[in-house]
Each structure stands twice: as C-alpha cells, then as structure tokens.
Design a protein around this motif. Structure first.
Motif, mmCIF file in Angstrom:
data_model
loop_
_atom_site.group_PDB
_atom_site.id
_atom_site.type_symbol
_atom_site.label_atom_id
_atom_site.label_comp_id
_atom_site.label_asym_id
_atom_site.label_seq_id
_atom_site.Cartn_x
_atom_site.Cartn_y
_atom_site.Cartn_z
ATOM 1 N N MET A 505 -7.933 -6.859 -12.889
ATOM 2 C CA MET A 505 -8.557 -5.732 -12.209
ATOM 3 C C MET A 505 -8.309 -4.455 -13.005
ATOM 4 S SD MET A 505 -7.793 -6.504 -8.176
ATOM 5 C CE MET A 505 -9.144 -5.464 -7.678
ATOM 6 N N VAL A 506 -9.324 -3.577 -12.985
ATOM 7 C CA VAL A 506 -9.250 -2.295 -13.686
ATOM 8 C C VAL A 506 -9.232 -1.190 -12.646
ATOM 9 C CG1 VAL A 506 -10.338 -0.783 -15.377
ATOM 10 C CG2 VAL A 506 -10.506 -3.278 -15.635
ATOM 11 N N VAL A 507 -8.254 -0.275 -12.762
ATOM 12 C CA VAL A 507 -8.114 0.839 -11.838
ATOM 13 C C VAL A 507 -8.347 2.126 -12.607
ATOM 14 C CG1 VAL A 507 -6.564 2.035 -10.245
ATOM 15 C CG2 VAL A 507 -6.454 -0.459 -10.459
ATOM 16 N N ASN A 508 -9.268 2.944 -12.097
ATOM 17 C CA ASN A 508 -9.535 4.251 -12.697
ATOM 18 C C ASN A 508 -8.472 5.222 -12.193
ATOM 19 O OD1 ASN A 508 -10.573 6.609 -13.712
ATOM 20 N ND2 ASN A 508 -12.703 6.103 -13.208
ATOM 21 N N ASN A 509 -7.675 5.703 -13.106
ATOM 22 C CA ASN A 509 -6.517 6.519 -12.751
ATOM 23 C C ASN A 509 -6.935 7.748 -11.949
ATOM 24 O OD1 ASN A 509 -3.942 7.476 -12.609
ATOM 25 N ND2 ASN A 509 -3.975 8.397 -14.650
ATOM 26 N N GLY A 510 -6.405 7.864 -10.714
ATOM 27 C CA GLY A 510 -6.669 9.012 -9.861
ATOM 28 C C GLY A 510 -8.003 8.986 -9.165
ATOM 29 N N LYS A 511 -8.789 7.910 -9.261
ATOM 30 C CA LYS A 511 -10.145 7.861 -8.696
ATOM 31 C C LYS A 511 -10.224 6.996 -7.447
ATOM 32 C CE LYS A 511 -11.874 10.411 -11.959
ATOM 33 N NZ LYS A 511 -12.350 11.780 -11.709
ATOM 34 N N GLY A 512 -9.083 6.582 -6.864
ATOM 35 C CA GLY A 512 -9.137 5.778 -5.647
ATOM 36 C C GLY A 512 -8.894 4.308 -5.934
ATOM 37 N N PRO A 513 -8.847 3.512 -4.868
ATOM 38 C CA PRO A 513 -8.506 2.096 -5.028
ATOM 39 C C PRO A 513 -9.673 1.265 -5.531
ATOM 40 C CG PRO A 513 -8.910 2.586 -2.731
ATOM 41 C CD PRO A 513 -8.991 3.896 -3.453
ATOM 42 N N THR A 514 -9.321 0.129 -6.142
ATOM 43 C CA THR A 514 -10.285 -0.900 -6.517
ATOM 44 C C THR A 514 -10.066 -2.080 -5.588
ATOM 45 O OG1 THR A 514 -10.270 -0.188 -8.815
ATOM 46 C CG2 THR A 514 -11.079 -2.418 -8.357
ATOM 47 N N CYS A 515 -11.111 -2.511 -4.857
ATOM 48 C CA CYS A 515 -10.950 -3.506 -3.796
ATOM 49 C C CYS A 515 -11.865 -4.699 -4.017
ATOM 50 C CB CYS A 515 -11.248 -2.893 -2.423
ATOM 51 S SG CYS A 515 -10.127 -1.541 -1.977
ATOM 52 N N GLU A 516 -11.478 -5.838 -3.445
ATOM 53 C CA GLU A 516 -12.285 -7.061 -3.453
ATOM 54 C C GLU A 516 -11.965 -7.844 -2.194
ATOM 55 O OE1 GLU A 516 -12.249 -11.281 -5.817
ATOM 56 O OE2 GLU A 516 -12.233 -9.460 -7.051
#
Length: 983
Positions: A505-516
């Motif tokens: 999973m890739v998380v954009n720093n400071g841009k909110g959660p990444t969900c599935e």
C-alpha cells in the motif's frame, strides 16, 4: 453474497493505512558525516555548528587544542579551530584567529607564552560570531618575574578578530585571577553577551565572567589589560539569594569537601541564587550541566552529571557507573527533589557530557543526550538519547549511539564533547554533533561525527518537516489471530477462503488514509466451538525504507511509540441478554463410593459427580478432575440415570488432569460417575484426594468453586504361615538297613527329612519387619532323635540356631536340587495298609514337652503383597535309636511348631494392626511288625499268561457280532455319500 458452506452473516474489514506526517525521531547513526584532523591534535575536543545569517551554507566548527598549525617557529602546539563544510566535497580548513608570535615588552622580555596554550579547547558560535579560547595561555606579571595561566579568547566576526582576555588584569596572583584559565568553558547569551568560565580564580574557587560582544569589539586596542564597562562576574564572597531571573548555571565538581556542587547565578550582578550539592564524595558532581524544559511545563529543568558516581551492583559491591541528577523546576528558584539516571557500565563515565537536543521526536518534550565516553565492550564510547516526558526524562534511552573508531594515542572518548538542537542540513530535523579522539580505520586520523535525525510517526500536522511525499508499506492482515492453529480459525476471507491477506500500500504523506474493503465470513465447514473468544483482526505493517527516502537520501523509520500492528475485535452474538455477556452460575458436588481403601491394593473407586449451571449458558463447559499422582482414570461408568459425557486425559502445567465435556453451551445439570484405579499409594499419605472444578470460556463467573473428595487410607496385611514335612511318614524297620559305626556319611544316620516353613504376605499392604521362630524336636531319652544337618532360606529372612548343626561333621550332604532323588533313595518299602492303621492307634507324640528341641530364630524383612519368606531345615532320622529293643514295635509322632509376629509396618501416619500366628508340622515314624512275604516268580508268570488268554477271547467275541446301525444315522449320511448337500 454468501456461498455454500458459509454463514449468512458477513463481516466487513476496512483496511486503512493512516500514517501522519513525518517528524524527527532519532539520529541516523548508519550514515554519519566524519571529519578528520591532524594526528595527535585532539581534533574534536570541542565542536559547534556555524551558519551565517546571510549564507545558506552550514559549517561545523571543530577545536584541535594540541594542533601544531602555526608558521611561527617559537610557538609550539598553538592549537587551532577548523571549519568543516557540511555535505561538501572540500576538506576542513583552519579558521585564522591569531598567527602572531609571543609579544615582548620594550626591553625585549617575553610578556606572553602561547606554546601549548590549548587554543580551541572551547569553541562556540551564535551564527554571526565565533568565540574560541586558549585556557592555558600564560602572561608575565610582577615585572616579568613570574607568569600565570590566565587564559585568553578570540572573538571573530567575518574577517575581524579581537582578543578577549578578561582575567589578564591587575588582579593577578593566585588569590586573584592569576590562575584563572579563562575559556575552559564559554558560550554566547541571548543578550549578545559572551560568558566564560575561569576555574582557577580565587584559589580555585572558580569564576564566571560575562561581557557585551559589541563592547569587546569596540574597546579592543591590542593592550594587555583592557577594562570593560559592562562586565558581570562572580565574586569570591559568600552567595546571597533573591528572586532574580535565572541566567547562569555552573558546576564545581571538587567543591564542598569534594562532594561537588552546582551554582545558579542571576543575570543582574552574578550573585549565587541556588546551590545543589552532591551526595557522594569524589563523584565529580557538577562535571557537566545542562538546562532545558524536559517535561513541557514551561519551567526550566536542570541536569547535573556526576561521571564518577558509584552505585551498588546486584552483588552489593560498589561500582563506578556514573549518574545524572534531574531537577524539575517548580517555579522561581525552587526545584523538585532530583530524579536519578544511573549508568549501566562500569568505568564508562556516564554523565561526562550533557547536551540538549530540542524536541527530536516532535512530541512536545525536549530531549537530551548523555555521553559515556568510555562505554561499550571496546571502550569506544556511547551516547544515550533520553526523551522528555511529563514526569521527566525517560530513564530508558530511546537510542544509543556507538563509537566506531579506535585511537592509537589516547582513548577514543566518543561523546567527550557534544552539541545539538541545530538543523544544520536544513531538512527540518534538529541535529547533533559529537566528539571523539580516535584513529579512524579508514581515515587513520581522529574524527568528529555529526548524525542525521530520521522518523515516521503519527504527529501533529503542524510538525510536518519532511520532503518525503509517498510512503510505501507492506501490510499483512490475519483473521482470528487469537486462534494459533489453522484448524481452529473461525472466520475466513470471502474472496479466497483464507485467513491471511497481504498487500503493498502507498500512503500520500499528510493527505489522509489509504483504505481498502475486504469481506470475511463465519465458517461452518466445522463446528464453531469457541463462541466466547472475540474474533480478532490483526494488521501488521512494515515500511519500505529505501523507497521512502527523501531527496537527500535520509531514510525515515517508524516512531518507537507507534505500534507495529493494529488489532480490532468482533464478538459472536449469544443468547445472553442485552449485553451479550453470559454469566453462568456453576455448582459442583462429588461423592465417593468408598469410605476407605487399602494401601497396596488396586483399589477401584467411583466418583459420582453432580455438575449444575443455574445461570446463563456456560460455553465450552468442562469438568476438570485433578486425581492424585498414583490414580488412573479407567472409564465413565454407564448408567441409565447418568448423563453420557466424554472424558480424556490432558496436561495443565505439567499436571495430569481428566477433562470431561459438559456441553457448549451447558444450560442444565449433569450427573455422571467416573471410575478410577488407585494403586501404589505413598507410605506417607493418609488419604486420597480428588479435586474437581468446572470451567468455561465465559468472560465472567467462568469457574465453579473447587470441591474435593477425600477417601481415607487403611492398612491391611494378611500374613499366613504354613509348613510341611517331606516325607510325612517313615516306616520301620527299613529293608536292608545295616548300621555303621562310626558314621561317615549322613546317609549312615538314616533317611532325610526336610521341614519347610513359608511366611506369605497376601496383602494388600506391606509389612517391614517380622520375627519367625521354629521349634524342632531333635533329642529324645539322651539320644538323638533327628540329626539336624543344615538349613536354608529364601527371601528377605535371616536365621540363627541355638545348637550346633551337623556336630559330627558328616559328609555326603546332597545338594538341595537333588532333594527328591535323595528321598527316593531312602524310600521305604510298602507295608500292608491294615498294619499301618493298627500302628497309628498307638502313636507316642514327641514335641518340645517330651523331647529336647532345636530353636531357629529368624528376622524377616520387608514383604510386599504376594511375596514370601521360606525356611528349609534338613535333618536325618536317627534309625539306630529306633532299632533299640526298648523302642521296637512302637510308633512316634514327631511334632514341630513355627510361629511369627509382625513387628513393624512402614506406614508411620496410619494405625496398623500387627498380626501373628503359628502352625504345626508332624512326621510319623511307624513300626510294622511283620513284613509281607515275597510272591514266588511262577505265580507272577501264571497270572500274566491267564490275562493274555482272557484278552484274546474278548477280541474274538466282539469281532464275530453283526453290526447294528441306526436307521436315522444312515439316512443322514446317505445324501452326503451321494454328493448332494443342502445349502
């Protein structure tokens, strides 16, 4: 949505990766910047960061107090300060402060001595100015008759350099400032002032001196003594106390009778406000000091090092480990009692240097670094990072920096000097710089080391100070983690019927959660037995460090306080009320069918158990029976009135228990009977105890009170004695008997008689000691009756006699295994039965009342159930005595007796009944008056011939008779003879 073999209830798992903006956590010890200086110059004795406000380029200032960098031929080891560019390709360059030779007066006499002055022992910068000092600088006093180490400093701004020597004054001599050694410590103040420490002033009382930077530049005129108008300095007088604002902290490690103390001075007139005194002599309390707010209460806290502090180890012996005392501020000049940070290594000098780091982990609390210059197994040095907390600095370091460089001419001393709380590489993180004396393996020179901070943590977005845009994580999701075995997993993923799921999973720093989203289901492919334990969903994650590096190559790491996994739980709905919490009411009773059992017996014992639940459902209810060690569970006793339960052996903490399933859930009562076999009970026990309890997997009230069934132990040893004689009867006279005088062999005495006595323990219990006594008539009317040859024993028995056996020392004693043969050899010829019966009517009894008896006394040892002890007494009937005229035609009954008493049993804690008994053995000596006549041979031959003729006649008669067959039997055989049989 649910397929075959799946429950109709679906669970939704929302997989979210939320990692807040990156903040500083610790220092990058894997890729430190290493700077090198001249060999033997103490390069790195002092360090500081330097960055001009008009220049984006950052430098590291490094002092080398023993550098021989002067071009002058008369000054030796002048010392130097080097500027090393950060992240640049160029090498360290010497910063020029003073290259002049020693000055002289008008008469040519030397007025100052710069050789070995240790210039660069301290170096500090405020971003605009650089202050470097030579504390061992000397100058001449009293008309050039003496010289004193007053020390001196140089202040640099751009290309302008001025000398600042506050102790080079008219107050010379030791009682003044003659031994001041100004510049061993120095720093810049916020009010554009400098402060230097002179530890030698006033007969080594020490002194702090502070002057205005602008005035120092303005008044410089190259004279030896320069007066300043705004000088603040401590005096040698006693301290006074008021509420002035705290400005200066100084340590006096050898003050107050070597206990050491720390002074706090105000900024108005350098008066002492607070004094902290050490508690241990020669601990060097005050060798290092630092002031910062470690608990974020807005008040300044004080840290004081005592590197020679001794603490008692586990063996009670004192060890030099070092100590740092932390004084948390309470406002004004009031402080809480000190907290102690104790070193962990002997002779590491923990607390030699302390520096503030700012807020490394961006948690709102300032952090500190404490050095142990001689720590580590190789003594290369250690630096411990302690994070601030509301209660004070964390006693456990969050990071330990390890020295990696050796030195050939002195200890490495990694961490001897440190500085921090500066973002030198402009990456948003405060950095730290440290000194060590070392011979580097690569550079073969001493080096100073500065280290990067790095972190990934969940922090306040306002603390975002990173160039990393995307963070790459490996996420592993596991269902029902509390169930370790795959066969016991109760839920599975819907898409692949597995309990494990992995994803990048890739998380954009400071841009909110990444969900599935992922659906799971409650499986019914097997019976879900555990309905109480929550279904846990656990997510483990790891950061891909290489892909998450920022443009400078700095690698983030996960914050130490961030958990490496996230776990959530779901509960199965139960019929247990609105709260879905079942609270059973478990009751248990037990009764044994035996009031007592005997030690040593294979005792069968049955427990009747009544288990009840008077509350809500008890899930995975079980009956646990804790039998004694020597009891075996045999079976569940079948009965029409009892419930059918299944029981098996299990182990609980290496203890064998019997576990019976009571239902899932158990809602009513259960009555059952369990059979046990109790054997080999310890001789120390007095009872057999069974402990029982009911357990369930419910969260509350899941165990019943423990009950016990106690059966008393009893002792019973059935001991018997029996005897026999072989032969039991001897007929006289003996055919062909010829007396022999003197006797040579035992056969010359007469036929052998063997008396056998057996003591048998039929159990079930054991006895440990018994006595056995045998009385055997052997002498009658002053002559021998039985000639006793020997005795033998079998089993745990030892015997002694009161007379000498085989007194004539006769030979020819047959071995025991030929006993039967010996008896056959002395077999007496048969007599007429009528004559024997007539003789028995006139028997004379020979016992211990009428004859002299041999007494055989025996001690019998431990006999367990089924074991025996046997005594064999071998004797010969003295025939000559019975052939005398006065004894002929008379019959005798020789009677012997054997008796026993049980003396002791091995059961000390139980009452036991000691048994005793006796038996009698008789041997008949019968006299037959008329021996039978022998049968002539012709009579025997005639009788044989008559028998043969009779046999031939019978055979002839039977053979000539017609056969008589049964008609029914013939009919039954006929089909078979024809080959026709019914199926």
């Amino acid at each position: 949505m649910a397929g075959r073999g799946r429950a109709a209830v679906g669970l939704l798992v929302l997989l979210c990766s939320l990692f807040g903006p990156c903040g500083s956590f610790n220092l990058d010890e894997d890729k430190p910047f290493v700077f090198s200086g001249p060999e033997g110059s103490y390069f790195g004795f002092s360090v500081d960061f330097f960055q001009a406000s008009t220049d984006l380029r950052s430098d590291v200032l490094i002092g080398a107090p023993r550098a021989n960098a002067s071009s002058s031929s008369s000054v030796v080891e002048r010392g130097a300060v080097y500027s090393c560019p950060w992240a640049g390709s160029s090498s360290c360059q010497q910063v020029l402060f003073d290259s002049s030779d020693d000055r002289t007066n008008t008469e040519g006499a030397k007025m100052e001595f710069k050789s070995k002055q240790w210039f660069g022992a301290s170096v500090r910068s405020d971003g605009e100015h650089i202050l470097a000092c030579a504390p061992l600088y000397q100058w001449s006093t009293y008309g050039v008759s003496e010289r004193e180490p007053v020390g001196t400093c140089f202040l640099k701004k751009g290309d302008a350099v001025v000398e600042y020597s506050p102790c080079r004054s008219t107050a010379n001599s030791p009682e003044g400032q003659g031994f001041c050694q100004a510049g061993f410590s120095a720093d810049f103040l916020k009010e554009h002032r400098v402060v230097v420490g002179g530890p030698g002033s006033f007969y080594w009382q020490g002194q702090l001196i502070s002057d205005d930077v602008a005035e120092i530049f303005k008044r410089f005129d190259k004279k030896y003594v320069i007066p300043y108008g705004n000088t603040l300095s401590t005096k040698s007088a006693s301290a006074q106390y008021d509420d002035s604002y705290l400005d200066y902290v100084t340590g006096v490690p050898r003050g107050d009778k070597a206990l050491g103390y720390v002074n706090i001075f105000n900024n108005l007139n350098m008066e002492s406000m607070v004094n902290f005194t050490g508690t241990q002599m020669a601990a060097y309390f005050g060798h290092s000091v630092a002031a910062t707010d470690v608990n974020n209460d807005g008040l300044v806290d004080l840290l004081v090092g005592a590197p020679l502090f001794m603490d008692r180890g586990p063996d009670g012996k004192l060890r030099e480990v070092g100590q740092v005392s932390v004084y948390l501020g309470r406002g004004g000049f009031s402080f809480h009692p000190p907290q102690q940070l104790i070193g962990s290594e002997v002779y590491a000098r923990y607390g030699s240097a302390i520096t503030t780091l700012g807020d490394l982990d961006m948690d709102g609390f300032n952090d500190v670094a404490i050095s142990a210059p001689y720590g580590g197994p190789d003594r290369y040095g250690r630096i411990y990072i302690h994070n601030g907390r509301p209660q004070g600095p964390n006693a456990t370091p969050s990071q330990v920096l390890k020295g990696k460089w050796a030195s050939s001419y002195m200890p490495s001393s990694f961490g001897y000097s440190m500085t921090g709380n500066t973002d030198i590489d402009k990456n948003g993180y405060p950095g730290t710089q440290t000194h060590k004396n070392t011979r580097a393996r690569v550079h073969t020179q001493p080096a100073a080391s500065a280290l990067h901070p790095l972190s990934v943590s969940q922090t306040n977005p306002a603390a975002l100070k990173t160039h990393t845009v995307y963070l790459y994580f490996r996420v592993d999701l596991e269902l029902d983690r509390l169930k370790q075995k795959e066969s016991t997993k109760r839920v599975l993923f819907l898409h692949d019927q597995a309990f494990h799921y992995s994803k990048n999973m890739v998380v954009n720093n400071g841009k909110g959660p990444t969900c599935e989203e992922q659906f799971v289901y409650l499986g019914v492919r097997h019976h879900v037995r555990d309905k109480i334990t929550p279904i846990s969903v656990a997510m483990d994650y790891t950061l891909n460090y290489q892909m998450a590096a920022d443009p400078t190559g700095l690698l983030p790491i996960l914050h130490m306080s961030t958990p490496s996994n996230v776990t959530k739980q779901a509960h199965i709905l139960l019929d247990c009320g609105d709260d879905n919490i079942c609270k059973p009411d478990l009751k248990l009773s037990v009764k044994s069918d035996r009031e007592q059992i005997y030690i040593g017996d294979d005792n069968a014992l049955t427990l009747e158990v009544v288990a009840e639940n008077k509350g809500e459902g008890a899930y995975e209810a079980e009956l646990h029976i804790y039998p004694p060690q020597l009891a075996d569970f045999t079976r569940v006793v079948p009965s029409d009135t009892h419930s059918r339960v299944s029981c098996t052996y299990k182990k609980e903490n290496q203890t064998k228990i019997v576990v019976c399933d009571l239902g899932n859930p158990m809602k009513a009562g259960t009555v059952t009977a369990l059979s046990f076999s109790v054997h080999l009970v310890s001789e120390e026990e007095t009872s057999v105890k069974f402990d029982l309890k009911m357990v369930s997997s419910n969260q509350f009230d899941n165990t019943s009170p423990r009950v016990s069934s106690v059966t008393k132990l009893a002792v019973l040893a059935k001991v018997s004695i029996r005897g026999t004689s072989s032969p039991s009867q001897i007929l006289l006279p003996i055919a062909n008997w010829k007396p022999r005088h003197p006797a040579v062999s035992v056969d010359d005495q007469g036929p052998q008689i063997v008396h056998v006595y057996e003591l048998l323990n039929s159990g079930p219990s054991t006895f440990s000691k018994a006595s056995l006594e045998v009385e055997l008539p052997y002498h009658y009317k002053n002559d021998s009756l039985l000639y006793v040859v020997s005795f033998e024993t079998e089993g745990p028995i030892n015997c002694t006699t009161d007379i000498e056996l085989n007194p004539l020392n006769l030979g020819g004693i047959p071995p025991r295994e030929t006993e039967t043969e010996g008896r056959n050899r002395h077999q007496v010829r048969r007599r007429e039965v009528e004559s024997t019966r007539d003789s028995q009517n006139d028997l004379q009894t020979l016992d211990c009342n009428t004859a002299d008896c041999l007494r055989l006394r025996c001690q019998v040892g431990r006999l367990v159930k089924g074991k025996n002890a046997i005594v064999f007494i071998y004797s010969r009937l003295t025939v000559n005595n019975f052939l005398r005229t006065e004894n002929q035609n008379r019959s005798y009954m020789v009677q012997s007796t054997a008796s026993f008493n049980v003396i002791e049993m091995p059961y000390k804690n139980l009452d036991s009944e000691l048994s005793s008994n006796s038996t009698m053995v008789s041997v008949s000596v019968m006299w037959v008056a008329e021996p039978p006549q022998s049968v002539p041979g012709w009579v025997v031959a005639l009788a044989v011939l008559a028998g043969l003729l009779l046999l031939a006649l019978l055979i002839f008669i039977i053979g000539s008779a017609p056969p008589q067959e049964d008609c029914t039997e013939k009919e039954q055989l006929q089909p078979e003879e024809n080959g026709n049989t019914d199926a």
